[in-house]
Design a protein around this motif. Structure first.
Motif, PDB file in Angstrom:
ATOM      1  N   GLY A   8       0.643  -1.220   0.122  1.00 20.20           N
ATOM      2  CA  GLY A   8       0.086   0.069  -0.074  1.00 20.20           C
ATOM      3  C   GLY A   8       0.773   1.360   0.173  1.00 20.20           C
ATOM      4  O   GLY A   8       0.363   2.311  -0.098  1.00 20.20           O
ATOM      5  N   VAL A   9       2.353   1.356   0.004  1.00 20.33           N
ATOM      6  CA  VAL A   9       2.921   2.353  -0.075  1.00 20.33           C
ATOM      7  C   VAL A   9       3.397   2.528  -1.493  1.00 20.33           C
ATOM      8  O   VAL A   9       3.962   1.468  -2.099  1.00 20.33           O
ATOM      9  N   ARG A  10       3.133   3.693  -1.996  1.00 23.06           N
ATOM     10  CA  ARG A  10       3.799   3.923  -3.112  1.00 23.06           C
ATOM     11  C   ARG A  10       5.091   4.714  -3.313  1.00 23.06           C
ATOM     12  O   ARG A  10       5.420   5.528  -2.366  1.00 23.06           O
ATOM     13  N   ALA A  79       8.499   7.786  -0.771  1.00 22.92           N
ATOM     14  CA  ALA A  79       7.534   7.103  -0.538  1.00 22.92           C
ATOM     15  C   ALA A  79       6.296   7.834   0.113  1.00 22.92           C
ATOM     16  O   ALA A  79       6.450   8.592   0.778  1.00 22.92           O
ATOM     17  N   VAL A  80       5.256   7.374  -0.402  1.00 20.08           N
ATOM     18  CA  VAL A  80       3.872   8.014  -0.006  1.00 20.08           C
ATOM     19  C   VAL A  80       2.634   6.939   0.447  1.00 20.08           C
ATOM     20  O   VAL A  80       2.757   6.058  -0.406  1.00 20.08           O
ATOM     21  N   THR A  81       2.209   7.223   1.256  1.00 21.16           N
ATOM     22  CA  THR A  81       1.068   6.316   1.741  1.00 21.16           C
ATOM     23  C   THR A  81      -0.138   6.944   2.276  1.00 21.16           C
ATOM     24  O   THR A  81       0.072   8.062   3.017  1.00 21.16           O
ATOM     25  N   ARG A  82      -1.567   6.438   2.189  1.00 19.60           N
ATOM     26  CA  ARG A  82      -2.694   7.098   2.898  1.00 19.60           C
ATOM     27  C   ARG A  82      -2.586   6.722   4.337  1.00 19.60           C
ATOM     28  O   ARG A  82      -2.056   5.622   4.662  1.00 19.60           O
ATOM     29  N   GLU A  83      -2.939   7.677   5.453  1.00 21.10           N
ATOM     30  CA  GLU A  83      -2.908   7.364   6.690  1.00 21.10           C
ATOM     31  C   GLU A  83      -3.816   6.062   6.981  1.00 21.10           C
ATOM     32  O   GLU A  83      -3.441   5.358   7.876  1.00 21.10           O
ATOM     33  N   GLN A  84      -4.930   5.762   6.298  1.00 24.20           N
ATOM     34  CA  GLN A  84      -5.579   4.674   6.410  1.00 24.20           C
ATOM     35  C   GLN A  84      -4.937   3.059   6.107  1.00 24.20           C
ATOM     36  O   GLN A  84      -5.320   2.298   6.750  1.00 24.20           O
ATOM     37  N   ARG A 172       4.820   0.938   9.575  1.00 25.21           N
ATOM     38  CA  ARG A 172       3.906   0.472  10.533  1.00 25.21           C
ATOM     39  C   ARG A 172       2.503   0.606  10.117  1.00 25.21           C
ATOM     40  O   ARG A 172       1.888   1.339   9.520  1.00 25.21           O
ATOM     41  N   PRO A 173       1.862  -0.783  10.193  1.00 23.66           N
ATOM     42  CA  PRO A 173       0.347  -0.946   9.625  1.00 23.66           C
ATOM     43  C   PRO A 173      -0.480  -0.096  10.534  1.00 23.66           C
ATOM     44  O   PRO A 173      -0.031   0.353  11.819  1.00 23.66           O
TER      45      PRO A 173
END
Length: 184
Positions: A8-10, A79-84, A172-173
């Protein structure tokens, strides 16, 4: 720009001249962020918690995203990911075949190999304290996690980007422990 997605991390990477590497990093973050949070204000803020300077963890205060940057000239990796999807992330990159001068940081023990060093730095970035925490305090488990004192556990994931780079992601999930240390 080249890219991949892990848990889920781009992640994106590109070559950049050193005098525009910050601008390159921000452009890569905005490109990934626009996909993950369309219509959000993608303003990036960076302020060092130690000196107040315009560097440190990249924050997108008006978008529900986490971001991280690594430089290994001439490469910029983000790296970029949504908080959810992730409670915190950190990324680090080093040139394959080189080794930073780490002996003093780990003495009297031997320093880690390059993959171990990028895992330590990625975990410390995800934690939010960076090298303000002594890197020899990060501990690894056989199942692929790094434990940061007072900061919890981070999943450590190698990232295959380019043969000349060693890149590691710490993630961290969501809802799995302490939140990253805030940057002010």
């Amino acid at each position: 720009m080249q890219r991949t997605t892990i848990e889920g991390v781009r992640i994106a990477w590109a070559r950049s001249a050193s005098d525009v590497r910050r601008e390159t990093a921000h452009a890569l973050i905005r490109s990934l962020a626009a996909e993950l949070a369309p219509g959000s204000d993608l303003r990036i803020v960076r302020r060092c918690v130690q000196c107040g300077g315009p560097h440190g963890r990249p924050l997108l205060p008006d978008a529900p995203l986490h971001a991280s940057i690594a430089y290994a000239e001439p490469w910029v990796v983000v790296a970029v990911t949504r908080e959810q999807d992730s409670a915190a992330i950190g990324i680090d990159a080093e040139h394959a075949g080189t080794m930073p001068a780490l002996r003093a940081l780990f003495a009297p023990a031997d320093p880690p190999d390059l993959r171990g060093w990028t895992a330590i730095e990625a975990a410390l970035k995800a934690d939010g304290r960076g090298l303000a925490l002594p890197p020899d305090q990060v501990r690894f488990t056989p199942d692929g996690f790094a434990t940061v004192p007072g900061g919890g556990d981070f999943r450590i994931l190698p990232v295959d980007v380019d043969p000349e780079l060693i890149v590691t992601l710490a993630r961290r999930p969501p809802d799995s422990g302490p939140r990253p240390t805030p940057r002010r």
